[in-house]
Design an enzyme around this catalytic site. Sequence first.
Site, PDB file in Angstrom:
ATOM      1  N   LEU A  11       0.828  -1.214   0.000  1.00  0.00           N
ATOM      2  CA  LEU A  11       0.000   0.000   0.000  1.00  0.00           C
ATOM      3  C   LEU A  11       0.861   1.262   0.000  1.00  0.00           C
ATOM      4  O   LEU A  11       0.656   2.175  -0.814  1.00  0.00           O
ATOM      5  CB  LEU A  11      -0.942  -0.020   1.219  1.00  0.00           C
ATOM      6  CG  LEU A  11      -1.856   1.185   1.407  1.00  0.00           C
ATOM      7  CD1 LEU A  11      -3.237   0.737   1.890  1.00  0.00           C
ATOM      8  CD2 LEU A  11      -1.253   2.176   2.413  1.00  0.00           C
ATOM      9  N   LYS A 184     -16.207  -0.466   5.609  1.00  0.00           N
ATOM     10  CA  LYS A 184     -15.206  -1.418   5.132  1.00  0.00           C
ATOM     11  C   LYS A 184     -15.169  -2.663   6.023  1.00  0.00           C
ATOM     12  O   LYS A 184     -14.962  -3.781   5.541  1.00  0.00           O
ATOM     13  CB  LYS A 184     -13.818  -0.766   5.045  1.00  0.00           C
ATOM     14  CG  LYS A 184     -12.835  -1.695   4.321  1.00  0.00           C
ATOM     15  CD  LYS A 184     -11.547  -1.056   3.882  1.00  0.00           C
ATOM     16  CE  LYS A 184     -10.661  -2.084   3.173  1.00  0.00           C
ATOM     17  NZ  LYS A 184      -9.257  -1.671   3.098  1.00  0.00           N
TER      18      LYS A 184
END
Lengths: 304, 304
Positions: A11, A184
């Site tokens: 990421l 999420k």
Amino acid sequence: MKIAIVGSGALGLYYGALLQRGGEDVHFLLRSDYDAISRDGLRVFSLNGDFHLAQIKAYRESADIGTVDLVLVGLKTGANSMFSPLISPLLHDQTQILTLQNGLGNEEALAELFGAERILGGVAFLCSNRGRPGSVHHLGAGRVVMGEHVRVNDERVQTLAALFRHCTVDCRSTDDLTKSRWEKLVWNIPFNGLSALLLQSVDRLLAVPATRTLLADIMGEVIEAANGQNLRSPIPAEYAETMLTFTDNMGVYKPSMQIDREEAREMELGAIFRTPLEFGQRQGIAMARVEMLATLLEQAEQRQ
Amino acid sequence: MKIAIVGSGALGLYYGALLQRGGEDVHFLLRSDYDAISRDGLRVFSLNGDFHLAQIKAYRESADIGTVDLVLVGLKTGANSMFSPLISPLLHDQTQILTLQNGLGNEEALAELFGAERILGGVAFLCSNRGRPGSVHHLGAGRVVMGEHVRVNDERVQTLAALFRHCTVDCRSTDDLTKSRWEKLVWNIPFNGLSALLLQSVDRLLAVPATRTLLADIMGEVIEAANGQNLRSPIPAEYAETMLTFTDNMGVYKPSMQIDREEAREMELGAIFRTPLEFGQRQGIAMARVEMLATLLEQAEQRQ
């Protein structure tokens, strides 16, 4: 903008690369990839087009970076105990800290150490993997939804989201970061949890009716706990069915927690399970199935 | 008494051997061990003393046995669809059928086919394994608690229990078979289930506080469902704690369902999970954790 990437996994490397390519002054704090990246730069293999950054500002120590305007935190949450030594040397009075980590509790932990005002959070919908040293693979998605941790009615987050968009990151700001985080989790808790426990990709889980019902039941528990967290607007119950259909369309997909377990890395059980359970309990909301799944995963992680 | 053993696995071979050694006329219906036992007889390696039965009445077909006074059913519950062809040829008007199988639903299935009056059930607390062909290993315990399926105030079960005791089986009769069956489920559901799912022996489960709590919570659900089944006296809530302590004393122990899964055999999920869940639901009692565990085990059993 002078930016430090703390936690240069898949990421951090991916978003850091996009920010540098977009013209920002990006400094990468590196560990395992330091030698390869210092020598050869960073290669991004992306479904939006591969690219190579020949010159990377690479560091082994935060102190060598100096202070920055933005710290982008991409650490695995299991490394949160390193926040203080890794981030403190990077801060001046106005430094913003944006955590794109998984789960809950990261903004709070950063706020405790560095003050709540400077903290922002982002929920990243990104499918990426490390490649060979000096490379990262972007396999799908990439959207970031970012918001303030405590500030309200502030242009800061919109400015930052615009900077990300300028650097080709699909990014929007939200005035309800808590809701985005929980949305999420509605996906992460059942799919990461069951895939990691059973070592089966999401398509196999969805193919069995009783398991599909279990996925929906777990989502229902998370939605109920989310809606006890003082959101600006509730997550509707139908969101569970939406996420099942969304996941049907992903095909054969292994969630990160399954890959972590398969590769004998620590699973992010604190941020994705235990902290959400605590946040629920504080509002008097028990999540029996989520609690059971957390316990099973912790037991599965016990070494022989 | 002329007895047929149907289902000559570890349980059927062990009790059949004790009955024959005690003087009963025992006939074994055999499959995989037929050749070895016909040639060399049956060897029992037991912590109560090894012994060898040189002459065994071994058969491949029920019809060759003829009718008997007692059918002892030791089949894995996954083979219950074979009841009719295996047992029908053995029955005369007075033949009793005693099932020592695991879980719930076996007496009902036998009653449906052969009439409820002739059915008895027994809960076997036996730790035994198949050895090489023609041998069986008795590793611990062995008690049988037997009762009538529908008859009441009947001496038949006491007579049969006395016959078992005469043959050195630790055996007692009960006037509440349903309760005995559910008491065993209070242990079987959490310990067989979690050990099979996680591939960890019971001592490892008990060593982790959160998992110990989960075991107790699952037991609590089973006790509540049991007490909705019209028992003569309820199972007290403290029975869960008693079973935890009892299991602490077993040390390193792999439940049969874990061994079944490790050896890629079918797990007895119907008799030990799905039928108890149905019996609970009929009384309006949901067992959320048991349901989740059943679903996880079924998913784990899916072939790659």
